[in-house]
Design a protein around this motif. Sequence first.
Motif, PDB file in Angstrom:
ATOM      1  N   MET A   1       0.860  -1.183   0.000  1.00 41.87           N
ATOM      2  CA  MET A   1       0.000   0.000   0.000  1.00 41.87           C
ATOM      3  C   MET A   1       0.895   1.231   0.000  1.00 41.87           C
ATOM      4  O   MET A   1       1.669   1.462   0.943  1.00 41.87           O
ATOM      5  CB  MET A   1      -0.904   0.003   1.241  1.00 41.87           C
ATOM      6  CG  MET A   1      -1.881   1.163   1.288  1.00 41.87           C
ATOM      7  SD  MET A   1      -2.953   1.035   2.741  1.00 41.87           S
ATOM      8  CE  MET A   1      -4.018   2.443   2.486  1.00 41.87           C
ATOM      9  N   HIS A   2       0.843   2.019  -1.048  1.00 38.79           N
ATOM     10  CA  HIS A   2       1.683   3.194  -1.179  1.00 38.79           C
ATOM     11  C   HIS A   2       0.874   4.440  -0.816  1.00 38.79           C
ATOM     12  O   HIS A   2      -0.047   4.822  -1.531  1.00 38.79           O
ATOM     13  CB  HIS A   2       2.229   3.296  -2.600  1.00 38.79           C
ATOM     14  CG  HIS A   2       3.088   2.129  -2.987  1.00 38.79           C
ATOM     15  ND1 HIS A   2       4.362   1.963  -2.491  1.00 38.79           N
ATOM     16  CD2 HIS A   2       2.848   1.067  -3.791  1.00 38.79           C
ATOM     17  CE1 HIS A   2       4.877   0.849  -2.977  1.00 38.79           C
ATOM     18  NE2 HIS A   2       3.975   0.290  -3.764  1.00 38.79           N
ATOM     19  N   LEU A   3       1.236   5.046   0.293  1.00 39.11           N
ATOM     20  CA  LEU A   3       0.551   6.236   0.782  1.00 39.11           C
ATOM     21  C   LEU A   3       1.411   7.464   0.511  1.00 39.11           C
ATOM     22  O   LEU A   3       2.628   7.367   0.414  1.00 39.11           O
ATOM     23  CB  LEU A   3       0.289   6.109   2.283  1.00 39.11           C
ATOM     24  CG  LEU A   3      -0.559   4.923   2.736  1.00 39.11           C
ATOM     25  CD1 LEU A   3      -0.585   4.847   4.258  1.00 39.11           C
ATOM     26  CD2 LEU A   3      -1.967   5.028   2.181  1.00 39.11           C
ATOM     27  N   ALA A   5       3.809  10.416   0.980  1.00 37.58           N
ATOM     28  CA  ALA A   5       4.935  10.442   1.911  1.00 37.58           C
ATOM     29  C   ALA A   5       4.671  11.321   3.124  1.00 37.58           C
ATOM     30  O   ALA A   5       5.155  11.034   4.230  1.00 37.58           O
ATOM     31  CB  ALA A   5       6.194  10.916   1.183  1.00 37.58           C
ATOM     32  N   SER A   8       3.580  10.078   6.811  1.00 34.82           N
ATOM     33  CA  SER A   8       4.525   9.601   7.826  1.00 34.82           C
ATOM     34  C   SER A   8       5.105  10.739   8.657  1.00 34.82           C
ATOM     35  O   SER A   8       5.714  10.501   9.709  1.00 34.82           O
ATOM     36  CB  SER A   8       5.654   8.812   7.170  1.00 34.82           C
ATOM     37  OG  SER A   8       6.421   9.638   6.310  1.00 34.82           O
ATOM     38  N   ARG A  40      -6.512   4.078   6.828  1.00 29.00           N
ATOM     39  CA  ARG A  40      -6.891   2.677   6.599  1.00 29.00           C
ATOM     40  C   ARG A  40      -8.283   2.391   7.147  1.00 29.00           C
ATOM     41  O   ARG A  40      -9.060   1.637   6.550  1.00 29.00           O
ATOM     42  CB  ARG A  40      -5.857   1.748   7.227  1.00 29.00           C
ATOM     43  CG  ARG A  40      -4.491   1.787   6.548  1.00 29.00           C
ATOM     44  CD  ARG A  40      -3.526   0.793   7.162  1.00 29.00           C
ATOM     45  NE  ARG A  40      -2.237   0.840   6.506  1.00 29.00           N
ATOM     46  CZ  ARG A  40      -1.172   1.496   6.966  1.00 29.00           C
ATOM     47  NH1 ARG A  40      -1.267   2.153   8.128  1.00 29.00           N
ATOM     48  NH2 ARG A  40      -0.033   1.495   6.303  1.00 29.00           N
TER      49      ARG A  40
END
Length: 204
Positions: A1-3, A5, A8, A40
């Motif tokens: 799953m690419h969220l 940046a 973070s 999520r």
Amino acid sequence: MHLPAFYSHAPRLLVRDPLAELLGAADDGLIEYGYPDAVRLAGHSCPTVAGAYLMARAGLRALYPDAVPERGGVVVTMGAAEVEGTTGVIAQVFTLLTGAAANNGFHGLAGQHARHNLLRYGGGDRSCIASFRRADNGDTVYLSMDLSSIPPAPQMRELMVRALADDASSEERAAFGSIWQDRVRRLLLEHADDPAVIRVERRD
């Protein structure tokens, strides 16, 4: 799953959950949440989800200024009905971070660690989005947010119309998503501790 940046880099929240400790789910019951957890849960990222995350963080920090907030130790009362506006979405994020659940929540073990009925709707106080009350000492804070200082980009509406069109190109949809998330980024990274945006109030 690419969220994205920047997720973070959003503020994180450490809580202690006595039930998690009892059941061996987390050492000392310590659980750290980040904004990706809220994404999520909700299945999307928007100013409402980000604002709910920041309000819960601010409310718990205000109630536990000298200690790790206790997950499951707070009663959450929403100002509006469950089905009204974004109330349900915000409440879901509050449940994630506080442990407070409605009637469908965990009923506890031997009369302890119950989470059901800690989340209530339509408390009658329309001046706030929700109140957080510590179950042990009654200390209460009232939470709201004002996003007027973080307006959407001028081209937001036009890009949304194009992105929702049946014949929208992948570039048009990507452009809308990028500008949508930029407002979320500004809220999370530039206004997380801005009292004019994320409002925590105590009342006599």
